[in-house]
Write a protein that holds these residues in place. Structure first.
Motif, mmCIF file in Angstrom:
data_model
loop_
_atom_site.group_PDB
_atom_site.id
_atom_site.type_symbol
_atom_site.label_atom_id
_atom_site.label_comp_id
_atom_site.label_asym_id
_atom_site.label_seq_id
_atom_site.Cartn_x
_atom_site.Cartn_y
_atom_site.Cartn_z
ATOM 1 N N HIS A 112 0.804 -1.213 0.000
ATOM 2 C CA HIS A 112 0.000 0.000 0.000
ATOM 3 C C HIS A 112 0.840 1.267 0.000
ATOM 4 O O HIS A 112 0.595 2.182 -0.795
ATOM 5 N N SER A 113 1.821 1.354 0.888
ATOM 6 C CA SER A 113 2.599 2.577 1.014
ATOM 7 C C SER A 113 3.599 2.728 -0.119
ATOM 8 O O SER A 113 4.245 1.761 -0.545
ATOM 9 N N ALA A 114 3.765 3.963 -0.601
ATOM 10 C CA ALA A 114 4.757 4.246 -1.632
ATOM 11 C C ALA A 114 6.180 4.095 -1.116
ATOM 12 O O ALA A 114 7.122 4.015 -1.904
ATOM 13 N N PHE A 115 6.342 4.038 0.210
ATOM 14 C CA PHE A 115 7.670 3.917 0.812
ATOM 15 C C PHE A 115 8.064 2.472 1.087
ATOM 16 O O PHE A 115 9.257 2.166 1.156
ATOM 17 N N SER A 146 0.899 6.076 2.663
ATOM 18 C CA SER A 146 2.044 6.786 2.079
ATOM 19 C C SER A 146 2.298 8.086 2.825
ATOM 20 O O SER A 146 3.451 8.452 3.104
ATOM 21 N N ALA A 147 1.225 8.788 3.164
ATOM 22 C CA ALA A 147 1.369 10.065 3.875
ATOM 23 C C ALA A 147 1.904 9.860 5.286
ATOM 24 O O ALA A 147 2.755 10.626 5.751
ATOM 25 N N THR A 148 1.425 8.829 5.980
ATOM 26 C CA THR A 148 1.911 8.606 7.344
ATOM 27 C C THR A 148 3.373 8.166 7.335
ATOM 28 O O THR A 148 4.162 8.583 8.194
ATOM 29 N N ASP A 149 3.761 7.355 6.369
ATOM 30 C CA ASP A 149 5.174 6.991 6.242
ATOM 31 C C ASP A 149 6.029 8.221 5.925
ATOM 32 O O ASP A 149 7.142 8.367 6.442
ATOM 33 N N TYR A 155 9.104 14.331 6.380
ATOM 34 C CA TYR A 155 8.699 15.241 5.317
ATOM 35 C C TYR A 155 7.483 16.069 5.740
ATOM 36 O O TYR A 155 6.620 15.592 6.480
ATOM 37 N N GLU A 156 7.431 17.283 5.255
ATOM 38 C CA GLU A 156 6.209 18.075 5.341
ATOM 39 C C GLU A 156 5.261 17.533 4.279
ATOM 40 O O GLU A 156 5.672 17.301 3.137
ATOM 41 N N LEU A 179 -5.510 12.230 8.576
ATOM 42 C CA LEU A 179 -4.405 12.953 7.952
ATOM 43 C C LEU A 179 -4.218 14.332 8.571
ATOM 44 O O LEU A 179 -3.101 14.732 8.913
ATOM 45 N N GLY A 180 -5.311 15.060 8.728
ATOM 46 C CA GLY A 180 -5.226 16.419 9.237
ATOM 47 C C GLY A 180 -5.133 16.505 10.744
ATOM 48 O O GLY A 180 -4.818 17.571 11.281
ATOM 49 N N GLY A 181 -5.363 15.378 11.415
ATOM 50 C CA GLY A 181 -5.320 15.378 12.871
ATOM 51 C C GLY A 181 -4.015 14.829 13.400
ATOM 52 O O GLY A 181 -3.001 15.520 13.455
ATOM 53 N N ALA A 182 -4.009 13.547 13.751
ATOM 54 C CA ALA A 182 -2.852 12.944 14.410
ATOM 55 C C ALA A 182 -1.583 13.012 13.578
ATOM 56 O O ALA A 182 -0.482 13.152 14.126
ATOM 57 N N PHE A 183 -1.708 12.935 12.250
ATOM 58 C CA PHE A 183 -0.512 12.889 11.408
ATOM 59 C C PHE A 183 -0.073 14.261 10.909
ATOM 60 O O PHE A 183 0.932 14.374 10.226
ATOM 61 N N GLU A 184 -0.828 15.301 11.240
ATOM 62 C CA GLU A 184 -0.433 16.688 11.004
ATOM 63 C C GLU A 184 -0.059 16.972 9.549
ATOM 64 O O GLU A 184 0.922 17.658 9.258
ATOM 65 N N CYS A 185 -0.837 16.415 8.629
ATOM 66 C CA CYS A 185 -0.694 16.763 7.218
ATOM 67 C C CYS A 185 -1.625 17.933 6.916
ATOM 68 O O CYS A 185 -2.702 18.050 7.506
ATOM 69 N N SER A 186 -1.232 18.785 5.995
ATOM 70 C CA SER A 186 -2.172 19.780 5.504
ATOM 71 C C SER A 186 -3.175 19.073 4.605
ATOM 72 O O SER A 186 -2.801 18.223 3.785
#
Length: 213
Positions: A112-115, A146-149, A155-156, A179-186
Motif C-alpha cells: 500500500h505505502s509508496a515507501f 504513504s502520507a503517514t510513512d 517530510y512536510e 491525515l489532518g489530525g494525528a498525522f499533522e498533514c495539511s
C-alpha cells in the motif's frame, strides 16, 4: 548497439526538487469489486490533479508516480500504462489524462505505502526534497499509508482533499480526519492554492466528488 538502446543505458541525473508531487496509484485499471464506487470520485479528483500537476511543474516541482504493479511481476510500468489507457470510459480517461511526461519519475510498489520496499526515500533524499504533495487513491488506504510513512520520515506533507478519492464519503472523511489530525498533514484543497499553507487542523472536508473551483 542502436542509438535508442544506448540512450536507455545512459545515466541521467535526478532533478533537484525541494517540493515533489507524489501520485499514488493514479494509473489503475480499477477492476476490483468496489471500483465502481470509487471511479466517479477518482475521475473528479483526476481532473483536479492534472491542473495541480501543471501548476506545481511551473513552480519547479518534480512528479513521482508510485504505482502498484497489480501482481504482474513480468510486466513493466509502460505495459500497465498502455493497458489502462485503452480501458473504456472514465478508467481509460484517467490514465490518458494523467499519463506521465518524459520528465516524471516512476516507481512500482508491492504494497500500500509508496515507501514500503521501494527506493522512494532514497530518491527523495538525493533530490533534496523536504515537502511532499500526495494525491491519488484510495484516500483511506494507499494515500493514507504513504502520507503517514512520509511524516515518519520527516517530510512536510500536503494531501489536498480535493485531489484524493475513496469508495465512500464515510471512508473519505475518516481519512481526512486522520491525515489532518494525528498525522499533522495539511489537507487544504488544491482549488485554493493561495491557502495551501493554512492550518493543518480544522479544514472542512468536501464530498469526494466535489467540484474543483
Amino acid at each position: 548497439m542502436s542509438s535508442s538502446r544506448a540512450r536507455a543505458l545512459t545515466s541521467t541525473p535526478l532533478p533537484r526538487s525541494e517540493h515533489v508531487l507524489l501520485l499514488v496509484d493514479v494509473i489503475n485499471p480499477l477492476d476490483f469489486p468496489a471500483a465502481g464506487d470509487l471511479l466517479p470520485h477518482a475521475w473528479a479528483a483526476a481532473q483536479r490533479i492534472a491542473r495541480l500537476k501543471k501548476h506545481l511543474a511551473a513552480q519547479g516541482a518534480a512528479a513521482i508516480y508510485a504505482n502498484d504493479n497489480y501482481g504482474t511481476w513480468h510486466s513493466e510500468f509502460r505495459d500497465i500504462l498502455a493497458v489502462c489507457q485503452l480501458l473504456p470510459g472514465q478508467r481509460g480517461a484517467i490514465a490518458r489524462l494523467l499519463t506521465p511526461t518524459p520528465d516524471d519519475l516512476v516507481i512500482l510498489k508491492p504494497q500500500h505505502s509508496a515507501f514500503h520496499s521501494t527506493p522512494l526515500h532514497h530518491l527523495l533524499s538525493k533530490m533534496g526534497t523536504r515537502k511532499l504533495t500526495i494525491a491519488g487513491w484510495a484516500a483511506d488506504m494507499c494515500v493514507l499509508l504513504s502520507a503517514t510513512d512520509a511524516r515518519m520520515h520527516g517530510y512536510e506533507v500536503w494531501t489536498p482533499q480535493d485531489c484524493i478519492a475513496a469508495e465512500t464519503s464515510e471512508r473519505y472523511d475518516i481519512a481526512i480526519k486522520q491525515l489532518g489530525g494525528a498525522f499533522e498533514c495539511s489537507v487544504a484543497a488544491a482549488s485554493r492554492p493561495q491557502r495551501a499553507e493554512e492550518s493543518r487542523h480544522g479544514t472542512a472536508s468536501p464530498p469526494p466528488g466535489s467540484t474543483y473551483n
